[in-house]
Write an enzyme that holds these catalytic residues in place. Sequence first.
Site, PDB file in Angstrom:
ATOM      1  N   ARG A   1       0.845  -1.196   0.000  1.00 36.92           N
ATOM      2  CA  ARG A   1       0.000   0.000   0.000  1.00 36.92           C
ATOM      3  C   ARG A   1       0.877   1.241   0.000  1.00 36.92           C
ATOM      4  NH1 ARG A   1      -4.968  -1.943   3.975  1.00 36.92           N
ATOM      5  NH2 ARG A   1      -5.255  -3.903   2.849  1.00 36.92           N
TER       6      ARG A   1
ATOM      7  N   ARG B   1       2.023   0.815  10.240  1.00 36.42           N
ATOM      8  CA  ARG B   1       1.571   1.211   8.911  1.00 36.42           C
ATOM      9  C   ARG B   1       2.756   1.156   7.949  1.00 36.42           C
ATOM     10  NH1 ARG B   1      -3.128   3.699   7.769  1.00 36.42           N
ATOM     11  NH2 ARG B   1      -3.465   4.078   9.966  1.00 36.42           N
TER      12      ARG B   1
ATOM     13  N   GLU C   1      -6.792  -1.608  15.112  1.00 39.93           N
ATOM     14  CA  GLU C   1      -7.362  -2.519  14.126  1.00 39.93           C
ATOM     15  C   GLU C   1      -6.371  -3.611  13.736  1.00 39.93           C
ATOM     16  OE1 GLU C   1      -8.589  -0.582  10.504  1.00 39.93           O
ATOM     17  OE2 GLU C   1      -8.485  -2.466   9.384  1.00 39.93           O
TER      18      GLU C   1
ATOM     19  N   SER D   1     -10.403  -6.508   9.518  1.00 37.55           N
ATOM     20  CA  SER D   1     -11.586  -5.791   9.058  1.00 37.55           C
ATOM     21  C   SER D   1     -12.391  -6.784   8.227  1.00 37.55           C
ATOM     22  CB  SER D   1     -11.143  -4.599   8.207  1.00 37.55           C
ATOM     23  OG  SER D   1     -12.218  -3.743   7.945  1.00 37.55           O
TER      24      SER D   1
ATOM     25  N   ARG E   1       0.647  -6.908  12.301  1.00 34.23           N
ATOM     26  CA  ARG E   1       0.057  -6.304  13.504  1.00 34.23           C
ATOM     27  C   ARG E   1      -0.126  -7.338  14.615  1.00 34.23           C
ATOM     28  NH1 ARG E   1      -4.143  -1.560  11.384  1.00 34.23           N
ATOM     29  NH2 ARG E   1      -2.517  -0.344  10.329  1.00 34.23           N
TER      30      ARG E   1
END
Length: 425
Positions: free
Chosen positions: A262, A277, A349, A352, A391
Amino acid sequence: MIDPKLLRQSTADVAANLARRGYTFDAAAYLSLEERRKALQMDTEHLQGQRNKSAKSVGKAKAQGEDIQPLLLAIKDLGDQLAASESALQEVQSQLKDIELDLPNLLDASVPDGRDESDNAEVRQWGTPIELPFDARDHIELGENLGMIDFEAASKISGSRFTVMSGPLARLQRALIQLMLDTHTDKHGYEEKYVPYLVHASALVGTGNLPKFEKDLFRTSGETPYYLIPTAEVPVTNLAQDAIFEVGELPKHFVAHTPCFRSEAGSYGQDTKGMIRQHQFEKVELVHFVAADESMAALETLTGHAEAILQKLELPYRVVALCAGDVGFGAAKTYDIEVWLPGQQKYREISSCSNYNDFQARRMKARRRNPDSGKPELIHTLNGSGVAAGRALIAIMENYQNEDGSIRIPIALQPYMGGAESISA
RNA sequence: GGAGAGGUGGCAGAGCGGUUGAAUGCACUGGUCUUGAAAACCAGCAAGGGUUAAUAGCCCUUCGUGGGUUCAAAUCCCACCCUCUCCGCCA
Protein backbone atom coordinates in the site's frame (compact mmCIF):
# COMPACT_ATOMS: atom_id res chain seq x y z
CA MET A 1 -21.49 -1.06 -8.16
CA ILE A 2 -25.04 -0.32 -7.20
CA ASP A 3 -27.70 -1.99 -9.32
CA PRO A 4 -28.23 0.50 -12.19
CA LYS A 5 -31.89 -0.46 -12.29
CA LEU A 6 -32.34 0.38 -8.65
CA LEU A 7 -30.40 3.57 -9.15
CA ARG A 8 -32.68 4.81 -11.86
CA GLN A 9 -35.93 3.56 -10.37
CA SER A 10 -35.31 4.57 -6.76
CA THR A 11 -32.85 7.39 -7.14
CA ALA A 12 -34.04 9.26 -4.08
CA ASP A 13 -33.78 6.21 -1.83
CA VAL A 14 -30.28 5.51 -3.04
CA ALA A 15 -29.26 9.11 -2.48
CA ALA A 16 -30.67 8.99 1.04
CA ASN A 17 -28.76 5.84 1.84
CA LEU A 18 -25.50 7.26 0.51
CA ALA A 19 -26.09 10.44 2.47
CA ARG A 20 -25.66 8.38 5.65
CA ARG A 21 -22.02 7.98 4.64
CA GLY A 22 -21.71 11.67 4.10
CA TYR A 23 -21.71 11.12 0.35
CA THR A 24 -23.62 13.63 -1.71
CA PHE A 25 -25.16 12.18 -4.82
CA ASP A 26 -26.21 14.64 -7.49
CA ALA A 27 -29.47 12.95 -8.35
CA ALA A 28 -30.67 15.66 -10.72
CA ALA A 29 -27.57 15.51 -12.88
CA TYR A 30 -27.74 11.76 -12.91
CA LEU A 31 -31.40 11.64 -13.84
CA SER A 32 -31.04 14.03 -16.75
CA LEU A 33 -28.15 11.97 -18.07
CA GLU A 34 -30.19 8.83 -17.58
CA GLU A 35 -33.06 10.35 -19.51
CA ARG A 36 -30.76 11.02 -22.45
CA ARG A 37 -29.42 7.50 -22.24
CA LYS A 38 -32.85 6.02 -22.47
CA ALA A 39 -33.83 8.08 -25.52
CA LEU A 40 -30.52 7.48 -27.27
CA GLN A 41 -30.50 3.79 -26.56
CA MET A 42 -34.01 3.28 -27.87
CA ASP A 43 -33.18 5.27 -30.99
CA THR A 44 -29.96 3.43 -31.57
CA GLU A 45 -31.48 0.02 -31.14
CA HIS A 46 -34.28 0.95 -33.47
CA LEU A 47 -31.79 2.01 -36.14
CA GLN A 48 -29.78 -1.16 -35.60
CA GLY A 49 -32.93 -3.13 -36.15
CA GLN A 50 -33.59 -1.30 -39.39
CA ARG A 51 -30.07 -1.96 -40.58
CA ASN A 52 -30.40 -5.65 -39.82
CA LYS A 53 -33.69 -5.89 -41.67
CA SER A 54 -32.50 -4.03 -44.72
CA ALA A 55 -29.27 -5.97 -44.93
CA LYS A 56 -31.27 -9.15 -44.92
CA SER A 57 -33.59 -7.96 -47.64
CA VAL A 58 -30.61 -6.95 -49.76
CA GLY A 59 -29.19 -10.40 -49.34
CA LYS A 60 -32.48 -11.98 -50.29
CA ALA A 61 -32.93 -9.77 -53.34
CA LYS A 62 -29.42 -10.47 -54.49
CA ALA A 63 -29.92 -14.19 -54.11
CA GLN A 64 -32.92 -13.97 -56.39
CA GLY A 65 -31.03 -11.91 -58.90
CA GLU A 66 -33.12 -8.81 -58.38
CA ASP A 67 -31.88 -5.26 -58.70
CA ILE A 68 -30.36 -4.08 -55.44
CA GLN A 69 -29.97 -0.42 -56.23
CA PRO A 70 -33.41 0.77 -55.07
CA LEU A 71 -32.93 -0.97 -51.75
CA LEU A 72 -29.53 0.59 -51.24
CA LEU A 73 -30.91 3.98 -52.11
CA ALA A 74 -33.70 3.65 -49.56
CA ILE A 75 -31.23 3.23 -46.72
CA LYS A 76 -28.68 5.70 -47.99
CA ASP A 77 -28.65 7.79 -44.80
CA LEU A 78 -29.13 4.95 -42.36
CA GLY A 79 -25.43 4.29 -41.90
CA ASP A 80 -24.60 7.86 -40.96
CA GLN A 81 -27.58 8.17 -38.66
CA LEU A 82 -26.68 4.96 -36.93
CA ALA A 83 -23.05 5.93 -36.51
CA ALA A 84 -24.02 9.28 -35.00
CA SER A 85 -26.55 7.72 -32.69
CA GLU A 86 -24.16 4.99 -31.59
CA SER A 87 -21.38 7.36 -30.73
CA ALA A 88 -23.70 9.68 -28.81
CA LEU A 89 -25.01 6.72 -26.87
CA GLN A 90 -21.54 5.46 -26.15
CA GLU A 91 -20.56 8.84 -24.77
CA VAL A 92 -23.56 9.02 -22.45
CA GLN A 93 -23.08 5.44 -21.34
CA SER A 94 -19.47 5.98 -20.46
CA GLN A 95 -20.43 9.04 -18.42
CA LEU A 96 -23.02 6.99 -16.59
CA LYS A 97 -20.51 4.22 -16.03
CA ASP A 98 -18.07 6.70 -14.53
CA ILE A 99 -20.75 7.86 -12.12
CA GLU A 100 -21.73 4.31 -11.23
CA LEU A 101 -18.14 3.20 -10.63
CA ASP A 102 -17.65 6.18 -8.36
CA LEU A 103 -20.67 5.45 -6.13
CA PRO A 104 -20.02 3.66 -2.85
CA ASN A 105 -22.10 0.68 -1.86
CA LEU A 106 -25.46 0.99 -0.15
CA LEU A 107 -25.21 0.56 3.58
CA ASP A 108 -26.97 -2.24 5.34
CA ALA A 109 -29.78 -1.06 7.61
CA SER A 110 -27.97 -2.39 10.67
CA VAL A 111 -24.99 -0.07 10.22
CA PRO A 112 -24.98 2.46 13.08
CA ASP A 113 -25.17 6.15 12.28
CA GLY A 114 -22.08 8.22 12.69
CA ARG A 115 -19.47 10.32 11.08
CA ASP A 116 -16.09 8.81 11.84
CA GLU A 117 -14.16 6.28 13.88
CA SER A 118 -15.32 7.80 17.15
CA ASP A 119 -18.92 6.83 16.36
CA ASN A 120 -18.21 3.14 15.81
CA ALA A 121 -20.21 0.86 18.06
CA GLU A 122 -18.49 -1.70 20.26
CA VAL A 123 -20.23 -5.02 19.75
CA ARG A 124 -18.28 -7.19 22.18
CA GLN A 125 -15.03 -7.46 24.05
CA TRP A 126 -12.92 -10.54 24.60
CA GLY A 127 -10.35 -10.75 27.37
CA THR A 128 -9.25 -7.78 29.43
CA PRO A 129 -6.41 -5.41 28.69
CA ILE A 130 -3.31 -6.60 30.46
CA GLU A 131 -2.03 -4.66 33.46
CA LEU A 132 1.73 -4.96 33.35
CA PRO A 133 3.52 -4.46 36.67
CA PHE A 134 6.04 -2.22 34.89
CA ASP A 135 6.00 0.41 32.17
CA ALA A 136 5.04 -1.20 28.92
CA ARG A 137 7.43 -0.74 26.02
CA ASP A 138 6.13 -0.45 22.51
CA HIS A 139 7.13 -2.90 19.81
CA ILE A 140 9.69 -0.49 18.37
CA GLU A 141 11.69 -0.31 21.56
CA LEU A 142 11.26 -4.00 22.23
CA GLY A 143 12.33 -5.00 18.75
CA GLU A 144 15.30 -2.71 18.57
CA ASN A 145 16.51 -3.70 22.03
CA LEU A 146 16.35 -7.32 20.98
CA GLY A 147 18.30 -6.40 17.87
CA MET A 148 15.62 -8.03 15.74
CA ILE A 149 13.91 -5.06 14.16
CA ASP A 150 16.00 -2.74 12.03
CA PHE A 151 14.26 0.25 10.52
CA GLU A 152 17.52 1.88 9.50
CA ALA A 153 18.58 -1.05 7.42
CA ALA A 154 15.16 -1.05 5.77
CA SER A 155 15.32 2.63 4.98
CA LYS A 156 18.75 2.22 3.38
CA ILE A 157 17.25 -0.32 1.03
CA SER A 158 13.75 1.00 0.48
CA GLY A 159 13.11 4.18 2.44
CA SER A 160 10.51 4.78 5.09
CA ARG A 161 7.63 2.47 6.02
CA PHE A 162 9.64 -0.70 5.56
CA THR A 163 11.07 -3.11 8.10
CA VAL A 164 13.87 -5.60 8.33
CA MET A 165 13.30 -8.30 10.93
CA SER A 166 15.80 -10.86 12.08
CA GLY A 167 16.12 -14.27 13.60
CA PRO A 168 13.44 -15.44 16.04
CA LEU A 169 11.25 -12.41 15.42
CA ALA A 170 11.20 -13.03 11.66
CA ARG A 171 10.39 -16.62 12.43
CA LEU A 172 7.63 -15.61 14.80
CA GLN A 173 5.85 -13.80 12.00
CA ARG A 174 6.19 -16.87 9.81
CA ALA A 175 4.85 -18.98 12.68
CA LEU A 176 1.86 -16.71 12.98
CA ILE A 177 1.06 -17.08 9.32
CA GLN A 178 1.41 -20.81 9.58
CA LEU A 179 -0.86 -21.02 12.60
CA MET A 180 -3.50 -18.92 10.89
CA LEU A 181 -3.47 -20.90 7.67
CA ASP A 182 -3.57 -24.19 9.52
CA THR A 183 -6.41 -23.06 11.74
CA HIS A 184 -8.54 -21.80 8.90
CA THR A 185 -7.97 -24.80 6.68
CA ASP A 186 -8.12 -27.53 9.36
CA LYS A 187 -10.61 -26.08 11.84
CA HIS A 188 -12.73 -23.69 9.81
CA GLY A 189 -12.90 -25.57 6.53
CA TYR A 190 -11.28 -23.06 4.20
CA GLU A 191 -9.52 -23.97 0.99
CA GLU A 192 -6.03 -22.47 0.79
CA LYS A 193 -5.11 -20.49 -2.30
CA TYR A 194 -1.78 -19.31 -3.60
CA VAL A 195 -2.35 -16.33 -5.87
CA PRO A 196 -0.52 -13.70 -7.94
CA TYR A 197 0.76 -10.61 -6.15
CA LEU A 198 0.66 -8.59 -9.36
CA VAL A 199 -2.70 -8.06 -11.00
CA HIS A 200 -4.27 -6.28 -13.91
CA ALA A 201 -6.27 -3.11 -13.46
CA SER A 202 -9.44 -5.04 -14.31
CA ALA A 203 -9.08 -7.15 -11.16
CA LEU A 204 -8.88 -3.99 -9.06
CA VAL A 205 -11.92 -2.55 -10.76
CA GLY A 206 -13.70 -5.75 -9.81
CA THR A 207 -12.99 -5.37 -6.10
CA GLY A 208 -13.64 -1.63 -6.12
CA ASN A 209 -10.09 -0.32 -5.65
CA LEU A 210 -10.10 1.21 -9.10
CA PRO A 211 -10.81 3.62 -10.61
CA LYS A 212 -11.27 5.61 -7.43
CA PHE A 213 -8.28 4.68 -5.29
CA GLU A 214 -5.44 4.53 -7.76
CA LYS A 215 -3.24 6.64 -5.50
CA ASP A 216 -3.28 3.96 -2.80
CA LEU A 217 -1.68 1.43 -5.11
CA PHE A 218 1.77 0.64 -6.41
CA ARG A 219 1.92 0.23 -10.16
CA THR A 220 4.59 -1.17 -12.41
CA SER A 221 5.75 0.71 -15.47
CA GLY A 222 5.24 -0.68 -18.94
CA GLU A 223 2.54 -0.53 -21.55
CA THR A 224 0.12 -2.75 -19.72
CA PRO A 225 0.94 -2.06 -16.12
CA TYR A 226 0.57 -4.46 -13.25
CA TYR A 227 -0.52 -3.37 -9.82
CA LEU A 228 0.87 -4.81 -6.60
CA ILE A 229 -1.99 -6.19 -4.60
CA PRO A 230 -3.04 -4.11 -1.58
CA THR A 231 -4.61 -7.25 -0.11
CA ALA A 232 -5.19 -10.87 -1.10
CA GLU A 233 -8.84 -9.91 -1.37
CA VAL A 234 -8.11 -8.67 -4.86
CA PRO A 235 -6.78 -11.83 -6.53
CA VAL A 236 -8.85 -14.21 -4.42
CA THR A 237 -12.17 -12.45 -4.89
CA ASN A 238 -11.46 -12.18 -8.59
CA LEU A 239 -11.41 -15.96 -8.80
CA ALA A 240 -15.15 -15.48 -9.20
CA GLN A 241 -14.70 -13.04 -12.05
CA ASP A 242 -16.98 -13.85 -14.95
CA ALA A 243 -18.01 -17.11 -13.31
CA ILE A 244 -21.37 -18.77 -12.93
CA PHE A 245 -21.36 -21.16 -10.01
CA GLU A 246 -23.59 -24.13 -10.61
CA VAL A 247 -26.08 -25.40 -8.05
CA GLY A 248 -24.24 -26.91 -5.10
CA GLU A 249 -20.92 -25.16 -5.70
CA LEU A 250 -21.53 -22.41 -3.15
CA PRO A 251 -20.64 -21.40 -0.55
CA LYS A 252 -16.90 -21.12 -1.22
CA HIS A 253 -14.48 -20.36 1.59
CA PHE A 254 -10.95 -19.41 0.59
CA VAL A 255 -7.93 -18.44 2.64
CA ALA A 256 -4.69 -17.02 1.30
CA HIS A 257 -1.52 -15.61 2.73
CA THR A 258 0.08 -12.83 0.73
CA PRO A 259 2.19 -9.78 1.24
CA CYS A 260 0.18 -6.59 0.82
CA PHE A 261 1.47 -3.39 -0.74
CA ARG A 262 0.00 0.00 0.00
CA SER A 263 1.35 3.35 -0.97
CA GLU A 264 -0.29 4.96 2.08
CA ALA A 265 -0.56 8.20 0.18
CA GLY A 266 -2.49 10.67 2.26
CA SER A 267 -1.56 9.11 5.59
CA TYR A 268 1.59 11.10 6.09
CA GLY A 269 1.16 12.05 9.71
CA GLN A 270 -0.12 8.69 10.89
CA ASP A 271 1.87 5.92 12.52
CA THR A 272 5.06 7.11 10.96
CA LYS A 273 7.13 5.18 13.44
CA GLY A 274 7.15 1.47 13.82
CA MET A 275 5.50 -1.38 12.00
CA ILE A 276 1.86 -0.39 12.32
CA ARG A 277 1.57 1.21 8.91
CA GLN A 278 3.94 -0.11 6.27
CA HIS A 279 4.19 -0.14 2.52
CA GLN A 280 4.55 -3.90 2.71
CA PHE A 281 3.04 -6.27 5.24
CA GLU A 282 1.91 -9.87 5.56
CA LYS A 283 -1.70 -10.84 5.91
CA VAL A 284 -3.87 -13.92 5.89
CA GLU A 285 -7.15 -13.18 4.17
CA LEU A 286 -10.51 -14.94 4.30
CA VAL A 287 -12.93 -14.74 1.38
CA HIS A 288 -16.48 -16.07 1.10
CA PHE A 289 -18.65 -16.47 -1.99
CA VAL A 290 -22.26 -17.03 -0.96
CA ALA A 291 -25.84 -16.80 -2.15
CA ALA A 292 -27.46 -13.42 -1.59
CA ASP A 293 -29.65 -14.44 1.32
CA GLU A 294 -26.74 -15.96 3.23
CA SER A 295 -24.29 -13.09 3.32
CA MET A 296 -25.29 -11.45 6.60
CA ALA A 297 -24.98 -14.73 8.46
CA ALA A 298 -21.69 -15.34 6.66
CA LEU A 299 -20.32 -12.04 7.92
CA GLU A 300 -20.87 -13.19 11.51
CA THR A 301 -19.20 -16.53 10.78
CA LEU A 302 -16.25 -14.95 9.04
CA THR A 303 -15.71 -12.46 11.84
CA GLY A 304 -15.81 -15.34 14.31
CA HIS A 305 -13.09 -17.15 12.37
CA ALA A 306 -10.84 -14.11 12.59
CA GLU A 307 -11.58 -13.77 16.30
CA ALA A 308 -10.65 -17.40 16.86
CA ILE A 309 -7.06 -16.56 15.94
CA LEU A 310 -6.80 -13.87 18.59
CA GLN A 311 -8.39 -16.19 21.12
CA LYS A 312 -5.81 -18.86 20.33
CA LEU A 313 -3.11 -16.30 20.85
CA GLU A 314 -4.86 -15.09 23.99
CA LEU A 315 -4.78 -11.49 22.88
CA PRO A 316 -7.46 -9.18 24.29
CA TYR A 317 -9.59 -7.59 21.62
CA ARG A 318 -12.91 -5.98 20.90
CA VAL A 319 -15.21 -6.06 17.90
CA VAL A 320 -16.70 -2.83 16.65
CA ALA A 321 -19.38 -2.26 14.05
CA LEU A 322 -18.20 0.53 11.81
CA CYS A 323 -20.54 3.48 11.64
CA ALA A 324 -22.02 4.83 8.41
CA GLY A 325 -19.26 7.36 7.90
CA ASP A 326 -16.46 4.86 8.50
CA VAL A 327 -17.58 1.89 6.40
CA GLY A 328 -15.33 1.46 3.39
CA PHE A 329 -16.29 2.33 -0.17
CA GLY A 330 -17.52 -1.07 -1.34
CA ALA A 331 -18.79 -2.57 1.89
CA ALA A 332 -22.41 -2.78 3.01
CA LYS A 333 -21.38 -3.59 6.57
CA THR A 334 -18.06 -3.97 8.36
CA TYR A 335 -16.81 -5.26 11.67
CA ASP A 336 -13.35 -4.24 12.74
CA ILE A 337 -11.49 -6.35 15.23
CA GLU A 338 -9.20 -4.28 17.40
CA VAL A 339 -6.44 -5.80 19.47
CA TRP A 340 -5.14 -4.29 22.67
CA LEU A 341 -1.67 -2.76 22.39
CA PRO A 342 -0.13 -2.05 25.81
CA GLY A 343 2.57 0.07 24.19
CA GLN A 344 -0.06 2.48 22.94
CA GLN A 345 -2.63 1.83 25.66
CA LYS A 346 -5.16 1.53 22.84
CA TYR A 347 -7.15 -0.91 20.79
CA ARG A 348 -5.85 -0.97 17.23
CA GLU A 349 -7.36 -2.52 14.13
CA ILE A 350 -6.01 -5.95 13.34
CA SER A 351 -8.79 -7.22 11.12
CA SER A 352 -11.59 -5.79 9.06
CA CYS A 353 -14.44 -8.08 8.02
CA SER A 354 -16.90 -6.88 5.43
CA ASN A 355 -19.96 -7.96 3.55
CA TYR A 356 -19.86 -6.43 0.08
CA ASN A 357 -23.14 -8.02 -0.91
CA ASP A 358 -23.42 -7.82 -4.70
CA PHE A 359 -21.25 -4.70 -5.08
CA GLN A 360 -18.09 -6.51 -6.17
CA ALA A 361 -20.01 -9.34 -7.81
CA ARG A 362 -21.72 -6.91 -10.15
CA ARG A 363 -18.41 -5.31 -11.09
CA MET A 364 -16.80 -8.62 -11.88
CA LYS A 365 -19.83 -10.56 -13.09
CA ALA A 366 -19.71 -13.19 -10.38
CA ARG A 367 -22.91 -15.19 -10.49
CA ARG A 368 -24.50 -18.41 -9.42
CA ARG A 369 -27.25 -20.46 -10.95
CA ASN A 370 -30.46 -19.93 -9.03
CA PRO A 371 -31.65 -23.43 -8.18
CA ASP A 372 -35.32 -22.50 -8.62
CA SER A 373 -35.32 -20.35 -11.73
CA GLY A 374 -32.22 -21.82 -13.36
CA LYS A 375 -31.18 -18.27 -14.16
CA PRO A 376 -27.85 -16.65 -13.27
CA GLU A 377 -27.94 -14.17 -10.40
CA LEU A 378 -25.25 -12.17 -8.66
CA ILE A 379 -23.57 -13.75 -5.67
CA HIS A 380 -22.46 -11.95 -2.53
CA THR A 381 -18.79 -11.61 -1.65
CA LEU A 382 -17.24 -11.14 1.78
CA ASN A 383 -13.73 -10.84 3.03
CA GLY A 384 -11.83 -10.24 6.20
CA SER A 385 -8.33 -10.37 7.52
CA GLY A 386 -7.75 -13.48 9.48
CA VAL A 387 -5.63 -11.65 10.61
CA ALA A 388 -2.94 -9.10 9.69
CA ALA A 389 0.30 -10.89 10.54
CA GLY A 390 2.46 -7.81 11.02
CA ARG A 391 0.06 -6.30 13.50
CA ALA A 392 -0.46 -9.63 15.24
CA LEU A 393 3.29 -9.77 15.71
CA ILE A 394 3.24 -6.32 17.28
CA ALA A 395 0.40 -7.36 19.56
CA ILE A 396 2.29 -10.42 20.75
CA MET A 397 5.46 -8.44 21.40
CA GLU A 398 3.65 -5.82 23.45
CA ASN A 399 1.26 -8.12 25.29
CA TYR A 400 3.77 -10.87 26.02
CA GLN A 401 6.71 -8.67 27.00
CA ASN A 402 8.67 -9.19 30.19
CA GLU A 403 10.29 -6.48 32.26
CA ASP A 404 13.74 -7.47 30.94
CA GLY A 405 12.60 -6.92 27.36
CA SER A 406 12.26 -10.56 26.44
CA ILE A 407 9.06 -11.85 24.91
CA ARG A 408 7.13 -14.95 25.82
CA ILE A 409 5.82 -17.03 22.96
CA PRO A 410 2.10 -17.85 23.11
CA ILE A 411 1.49 -21.53 23.68
CA ALA A 412 -0.31 -21.92 20.36
CA LEU A 413 2.79 -20.71 18.52
CA GLN A 414 5.41 -22.73 20.37
CA PRO A 415 5.09 -25.78 18.10
CA TYR A 416 5.84 -23.52 15.17
CA MET A 417 8.89 -22.10 16.96
CA GLY A 418 10.70 -25.36 17.51
CA GLY A 419 9.27 -25.55 21.03
CA ALA A 420 10.87 -22.30 22.16
CA GLU A 421 9.00 -20.52 24.96
CA SER A 422 10.46 -17.07 24.67
CA ILE A 423 12.57 -14.73 22.61
CA SER A 424 15.40 -12.84 24.17
CA ALA A 425 18.48 -10.95 23.05
C1' G B 1 14.51 -14.05 -26.91
C1' G B 2 13.70 -17.09 -31.92
C1' A B 3 10.21 -20.31 -35.03
C1' G B 4 5.37 -22.21 -35.75
C1' A B 5 -0.03 -23.25 -34.56
C1' G B 6 -4.40 -21.49 -32.62
C1' G B 7 -8.31 -18.57 -29.85
C1' U B 8 -16.29 -20.09 -31.74
C1' G B 9 -21.79 -21.76 -26.69
C1' G B 10 -20.50 -25.98 -20.02
C1' C B 11 -16.91 -29.17 -22.99
C1' A B 12 -15.47 -31.05 -27.89
C1' G B 13 -15.87 -29.27 -32.72
C1' A B 14 -18.11 -27.26 -37.92
C1' G B 15 -18.78 -22.74 -40.18
C1' C B 16 -18.72 -20.34 -49.57
C1' G B 17 -19.21 -12.03 -46.68
C1' G B 18 -25.89 -12.62 -46.84
C1' U B 19 -32.70 -15.26 -42.90
C1' U B 20 -25.93 -18.21 -38.49
C1' G B 21 -26.91 -16.82 -31.98
C1' A B 22 -24.25 -19.98 -34.74
C1' A B 23 -24.23 -27.30 -37.76
C1' U B 24 -22.92 -31.79 -35.17
C1' G B 25 -21.49 -34.68 -30.83
C1' C B 26 -21.11 -34.94 -25.48
C1' A B 27 -22.99 -33.09 -20.97
C1' C B 28 -27.44 -31.17 -18.75
C1' U B 29 -33.17 -30.66 -18.12
C1' G B 30 -38.17 -32.49 -19.16
C1' G B 31 -41.13 -36.37 -21.52
C1' U B 32 -42.25 -41.42 -23.76
C1' C B 33 -40.93 -46.45 -22.69
C1' U B 34 -39.54 -49.61 -18.08
C1' U B 35 -41.12 -52.91 -11.76
C1' G B 36 -36.68 -49.52 -11.34
C1' A B 37 -32.35 -48.10 -13.95
C1' A B 38 -29.72 -48.17 -18.53
C1' A B 39 -30.42 -47.95 -23.69
C1' A B 40 -33.54 -45.92 -27.41
C1' C B 41 -36.74 -42.10 -29.10
C1' C B 42 -39.04 -36.95 -28.70
C1' A B 43 -38.43 -32.00 -26.92
C1' G B 44 -35.70 -28.19 -24.51
C1' C B 45 -31.02 -26.04 -23.26
C1' A B 46 -25.78 -19.28 -23.96
C1' A B 47 -24.86 -14.63 -21.65
C1' G B 48 -25.56 -9.42 -21.18
C1' G B 49 -28.63 -5.15 -22.05
C1' G B 50 -33.14 -2.13 -23.30
C1' U B 51 -38.43 -1.61 -22.92
C1' U B 52 -42.07 -3.26 -19.23
C1' A B 53 -45.55 -4.21 -13.27
C1' A B 54 -43.35 -8.65 -15.37
C1' U B 55 -38.33 -13.97 -14.24
C1' A B 56 -44.74 -12.36 -20.40
C1' G B 57 -43.84 -10.53 -25.12
C1' C B 58 -40.81 -7.47 -28.42
C1' C B 59 -36.04 -5.41 -29.59
C1' C B 60 -30.56 -4.78 -29.33
C1' U B 61 -25.57 -6.66 -28.36
C1' U B 62 -21.99 -10.60 -27.99
C1' C B 63 -17.91 -16.03 -32.01
C1' G B 64 -10.17 -13.36 -27.54
C1' U B 65 -9.95 -7.47 -27.35
C1' G B 66 -10.00 -2.88 -30.04
C1' G B 67 -10.26 -0.50 -34.74
C1' G B 68 -11.30 -0.77 -40.22
C1' U B 69 -13.74 -2.34 -45.12
C1' U B 70 -19.12 -3.36 -46.56
C1' C B 71 -26.00 -2.31 -47.58
C1' A B 72 -24.37 -6.76 -44.66
C1' A B 73 -18.55 -9.63 -40.87
C1' A B 74 -17.65 -15.53 -36.72
C1' U B 75 -16.19 -15.19 -41.92
C1' C B 76 -11.94 -9.96 -45.30
C1' C B 77 -7.90 -6.14 -43.44
C1' C B 78 -4.87 -3.86 -39.26
C1' A B 79 -3.18 -3.63 -34.22
C1' C B 80 -3.04 -5.72 -29.53
C1' C B 81 -3.86 -9.64 -25.79
C1' C B 82 -3.80 -14.68 -24.53
C1' U B 83 -2.95 -20.07 -25.08
C1' C B 84 -0.23 -24.26 -27.04
C1' U B 85 4.26 -26.74 -29.49
C1' C B 86 9.62 -26.65 -30.59
C1' C B 87 14.53 -24.20 -29.71
C1' G B 88 17.35 -21.01 -26.38
C1' C B 89 17.69 -19.07 -21.36
C1' C B 90 16.33 -19.46 -16.32
C1' A B 91 14.49 -20.24 -10.03
